[in-house]
Design a protein around this motif. Structure first.
Motif, PDB file in Angstrom:
ATOM      1  N   GLY A 241     -38.444  29.475  56.687  1.00 18.29           N
ATOM      2  CA  GLY A 241     -37.458  28.403  56.778  1.00 18.29           C
ATOM      3  C   GLY A 241     -36.769  28.348  58.127  1.00 18.29           C
ATOM      4  O   GLY A 241     -36.245  27.297  58.521  1.00 18.29           O
ATOM      5  N   ARG A 242     -36.762  29.468  58.843  1.00 18.01           N
ATOM      6  CA  ARG A 242     -36.182  29.507  60.191  1.00 18.01           C
ATOM      7  C   ARG A 242     -37.242  29.285  61.270  1.00 18.01           C
ATOM      8  O   ARG A 242     -37.002  29.473  62.456  1.00 18.01           O
ATOM      9  CB  ARG A 242     -35.496  30.863  60.427  1.00 18.01           C
ATOM     10  N   ASN A 243     -38.455  28.894  60.827  1.00 22.08           N
ATOM     11  CA  ASN A 243     -39.584  28.686  61.744  1.00 22.08           C
ATOM     12  C   ASN A 243     -39.920  29.948  62.534  1.00 22.08           C
ATOM     13  O   ASN A 243     -40.303  29.892  63.704  1.00 22.08           O
ATOM     14  CB  ASN A 243     -39.305  27.523  62.697  1.00 22.08           C
ATOM     15  N   LYS A 244     -39.760  31.087  61.870  1.00 23.73           N
ATOM     16  CA  LYS A 244     -40.150  32.377  62.442  1.00 23.73           C
ATOM     17  C   LYS A 244     -41.436  32.847  61.750  1.00 23.73           C
ATOM     18  O   LYS A 244     -41.820  32.336  60.692  1.00 23.73           O
ATOM     19  CB  LYS A 244     -39.043  33.411  62.235  1.00 23.73           C
ATOM     20  N   PHE A 245     -42.073  33.852  62.341  1.00 25.00           N
ATOM     21  CA  PHE A 245     -43.337  34.347  61.770  1.00 25.00           C
ATOM     22  C   PHE A 245     -43.101  35.695  61.092  1.00 25.00           C
ATOM     23  O   PHE A 245     -42.628  36.634  61.731  1.00 25.00           O
ATOM     24  CB  PHE A 245     -44.396  34.488  62.864  1.00 25.00           C
ATOM     25  N   PRO A 246     -43.437  35.830  59.800  1.00 25.32           N
ATOM     26  CA  PRO A 246     -43.206  37.089  59.084  1.00 25.32           C
ATOM     27  C   PRO A 246     -44.235  38.164  59.461  1.00 25.32           C
ATOM     28  O   PRO A 246     -45.442  37.901  59.501  1.00 25.32           O
ATOM     29  CB  PRO A 246     -43.371  36.700  57.603  1.00 25.32           C
ATOM     30  N   VAL A 247     -43.728  39.362  59.723  1.00 22.27           N
ATOM     31  CA  VAL A 247     -44.585  40.504  60.043  1.00 22.27           C
ATOM     32  C   VAL A 247     -44.272  41.609  59.035  1.00 22.27           C
ATOM     33  O   VAL A 247     -43.202  42.211  59.076  1.00 22.27           O
ATOM     34  CB  VAL A 247     -44.343  41.015  61.479  1.00 22.27           C
ATOM     35  N   LEU A 248     -45.180  41.843  58.117  1.00 17.33           N
ATOM     36  CA  LEU A 248     -45.011  42.875  57.096  1.00 17.33           C
ATOM     37  C   LEU A 248     -45.486  44.208  57.664  1.00 17.33           C
ATOM     38  O   LEU A 248     -46.569  44.289  58.248  1.00 17.33           O
ATOM     39  CB  LEU A 248     -45.821  42.504  55.849  1.00 17.33           C
TER      40      LEU A 248
ATOM     41  N   GLY B  65     -46.958  54.947  64.333  1.00 16.89           N
ATOM     42  CA  GLY B  65     -46.307  53.982  65.214  1.00 16.89           C
ATOM     43  C   GLY B  65     -46.344  52.546  64.718  1.00 16.89           C
ATOM     44  O   GLY B  65     -46.341  51.611  65.533  1.00 16.89           O
ATOM     45  N   LYS B  66     -46.330  52.362  63.394  1.00 24.39           N
ATOM     46  CA  LYS B  66     -46.412  51.014  62.818  1.00 24.39           C
ATOM     47  C   LYS B  66     -45.213  50.148  63.200  1.00 24.39           C
ATOM     48  O   LYS B  66     -45.369  48.994  63.596  1.00 24.39           O
ATOM     49  CB  LYS B  66     -46.488  51.098  61.282  1.00 24.39           C
ATOM     50  N   THR B  67     -44.014  50.712  63.063  1.00 23.30           N
ATOM     51  CA  THR B  67     -42.805  49.924  63.301  1.00 23.30           C
ATOM     52  C   THR B  67     -42.737  49.426  64.733  1.00 23.30           C
ATOM     53  O   THR B  67     -42.420  48.263  64.988  1.00 23.30           O
ATOM     54  CB  THR B  67     -41.552  50.742  62.972  1.00 23.30           C
ATOM     55  N   GLY B  68     -43.047  50.301  65.682  1.00 24.30           N
ATOM     56  CA  GLY B  68     -43.006  49.905  67.082  1.00 24.30           C
ATOM     57  C   GLY B  68     -43.960  48.766  67.381  1.00 24.30           C
ATOM     58  O   GLY B  68     -43.610  47.802  68.072  1.00 24.30           O
ATOM     59  N   LEU B  69     -45.183  48.870  66.849  1.00 24.51           N
ATOM     60  CA  LEU B  69     -46.166  47.810  67.085  1.00 24.51           C
ATOM     61  C   LEU B  69     -45.712  46.510  66.420  1.00 24.51           C
ATOM     62  O   LEU B  69     -45.802  45.435  67.025  1.00 24.51           O
ATOM     63  CB  LEU B  69     -47.540  48.229  66.563  1.00 24.51           C
ATOM     64  N   ALA B  70     -45.224  46.612  65.183  1.00 28.79           N
ATOM     65  CA  ALA B  70     -44.766  45.411  64.473  1.00 28.79           C
ATOM     66  C   ALA B  70     -43.656  44.713  65.253  1.00 28.79           C
ATOM     67  O   ALA B  70     -43.660  43.483  65.397  1.00 28.79           O
ATOM     68  CB  ALA B  70     -44.279  45.786  63.070  1.00 28.79           C
ATOM     69  N   ALA B  71     -42.708  45.483  65.764  1.00 30.06           N
ATOM     70  CA  ALA B  71     -41.586  44.894  66.502  1.00 30.06           C
ATOM     71  C   ALA B  71     -42.056  44.261  67.810  1.00 30.06           C
ATOM     72  O   ALA B  71     -41.609  43.164  68.175  1.00 30.06           O
ATOM     73  CB  ALA B  71     -40.526  45.957  66.774  1.00 30.06           C
ATOM     74  N   HIS B  72     -42.946  44.931  68.519  1.00 27.24           N
ATOM     75  CA  HIS B  72     -43.424  44.385  69.793  1.00 27.24           C
ATOM     76  C   HIS B  72     -44.214  43.093  69.587  1.00 27.24           C
ATOM     77  O   HIS B  72     -44.061  42.145  70.369  1.00 27.24           O
ATOM     78  CB  HIS B  72     -44.282  45.422  70.528  1.00 27.24           C
ATOM     79  N   VAL B  73     -45.040  43.055  68.549  1.00 22.08           N
ATOM     80  CA  VAL B  73     -45.783  41.820  68.285  1.00 22.08           C
ATOM     81  C   VAL B  73     -44.821  40.720  67.838  1.00 22.08           C
ATOM     82  O   VAL B  73     -44.914  39.574  68.290  1.00 22.08           O
ATOM     83  CB  VAL B  73     -46.871  42.046  67.211  1.00 22.08           C
TER      84      VAL B  73
END
Length: 305
Positions: free
Chosen positions: A93-100, A15-23
Motif C-alpha cells: 500500500g505504500r508502494n514499497k517492495f516486501p523482502v521476507l 548473513g541473511k539480514t544484511g543482504l535483505a537490508a542492502h537489497v
C-alpha cells in the motif's frame, strides 16, 4: 517485474539480514522477518537480532515482525501467517517492495506455499465421541473428510488423527475464517556456505555474542520474572545459558553443548530448505563468500529477469 516478494533464506549465521537490508535499500523495499524467536522483546543477542544490519549507508531500512511480543508468550506459525498478510498489504500500500527474510522453514513455507492455517479450538464433544476408536477407524473417518492425505503424520497416532479430524470438522463449519493469503510470486534466494565455513561462522558468532553480554541478557529475563522453564522452552541459547545460570552446567559445558546444538540446528535448517526444493519451491543459491555488492547485484539481476 513478475515478482511481488523477495525471500532471502538460509541457515543461521549466513548473513541473511544484511543482504535483505542492502537489497531492500536498492529496490525501495522493507524487510519482513520470518524468525520464530525475533518476535520477542528483550530477546536480542540470543535470537540474533543484528539491528545494525538494517542500516545501509547510515539509513535504517524499515523492518517488521521484530519485537512485537513480550517474552514468555507462545507465538506460533498461525499468528505469523496472519501478521505477514497484514504487513505485506501495508508495504504494498505504500508502494514499497516486501523482502521476507529468515531461517524458520515452517514460517517461510506457510507464506510461500499458502498453508491453510486457522486457529482451531479443542472440540471436547467430538473428542469424547471419537474416544476408543482404533487408529484404522479414525483414519477412515479422516479420509472421508479429506480424501487426499498429504501429511502422513496426521495418522501416526490416535491423538494426531483425532486432532486432524477436529481440524477438518472446524474447517467445514467455519469456511469464512479461511485465511486470505495474497497471491504470492516470490523470488527465493538462499545464501550458501561450505559446511565447514558455516560451522566456523557459527562458533565465531557465538563467542562474539557471549562477549557482548548474552549471559547478562538471559539473567535480565530471569530477573524480570520469567521462570527458567519459560526460557528453556525457547531452546538453543536460552536453554543452555539458563541451565548455566541456575547452576546445572558449568560455563565450559554450556558453551560446548550450545555450540553442538547450533551446528545441529543449522543442519536441520538446510535439510528443511532442501525439502522445500523437493516440494516444488525454487531456490536460487547465492555464494555467501561473494562481497556484499556482488550478492546484491546478483539478487537484483534475478529479480529483473
Amino acid at each position: 517485474m513478475k515478482y511481488n516478494l523477495l525471500t532471502i533464506l538460509g541457515p543461521t549465521a549466513t548473513g541473511k539480514t544484511g543482504l535483505a537490508a542492502h537489497v531492500a535499500a536498492k529496490i525501495n523495499g522493507e524487510v519482513i522477518s520470518a524468525d520464530s524467536r525475533q518476535v520477542y522483546r528483550g530477546m536480542d543477542l540470543g535470537t540474533g537480532k543484528d539491528y545494525g544490519d538494517y542500516f545501509v549507508d547510515g539509513v535504517e531500512v524499515p523492518s517488521h515482525l521484530v519485537d512485537i511480543e513480550a517474552a514468555g508468550v507462545h507465538y506460533n506459525v498461525y499468528r505469523f501467517q496472519t501478521d505477514f498478510i497484514n504487513v505485506f498489504g501495508e508495504i504494498q500500500g505504500r508502494n514499497k517492495f516486501p523482502v521476507l527474510c529468515g531461517g524458520s522453514g515452517l514460517y517461510l513455507e506457510a507464506v510461500l506455499k499458502n498453508y491453510r492455517l486457522i486457529e482451531v479450538p479443542p472440540n471436547k464433544e467430538l473428542r469424547k465421541e471419537l474416544e476408543g476408536k482404533s487408529l484404522e477407524e479414525l483414519t477412515e473417518i479422516l479420509k472421508a473428510m479429506k480424501p487426499e492425505l498429504h501429511n502422513d503424520t496426521d495418522v501416526e497416532t490416535d491423538r494426531r488423527a483425532i486432532r486432524a479430524i477436529e481440524i477438518e470438522k472446524y474447517y467445514a463449519e467455519h469456511p469464512q475464517e479461511d485465511s486470505e493469503m495474497p497471491n504470492i510470486q516470490s523470488l527465493n534466494i538462499g545464501i550458501d556456505f561450505d559446511r565447514n565455513i558455516r560451522r566456523e561462522r557459527i562458533t565465531k558468532r557465538l563467542k562474539q555474542r557471549l562477549d557482548e553480554g548474552m549471559l547478562d541478557e538471559v539473567q535480565r529475563l530471569l530477573d524480570s520474572g520469567l521462570t527458567p522453564e519459560q526460557l528453556i522452552y525457547y531452546g538453543l541459547e536460552y536453554k543452555f545459558l539458563t541451565l548455566h545460570l541456575i547452576g546445572e552446567l558449568s560455563f565450559d559445558e554450556m558453551f560446548s553443548k550450545l555450540e553442538i546444538a547450533i551446528h545441529q540446528f543449522a543442519k536441520r535448517q538446510m535439510t528443511w530448505f532442501r525439502g522445500m526444493e523437493k516440494r516444488g519451491t525454487k531456490i536460487h543459491w547465492v555464494n555467501g563468500h561473494l562481497p556484499m555488492e556482488e550478492k546484491v547485484e546478483e539478487v537484483i539481476r534475478l529479480l529483473k529477469s
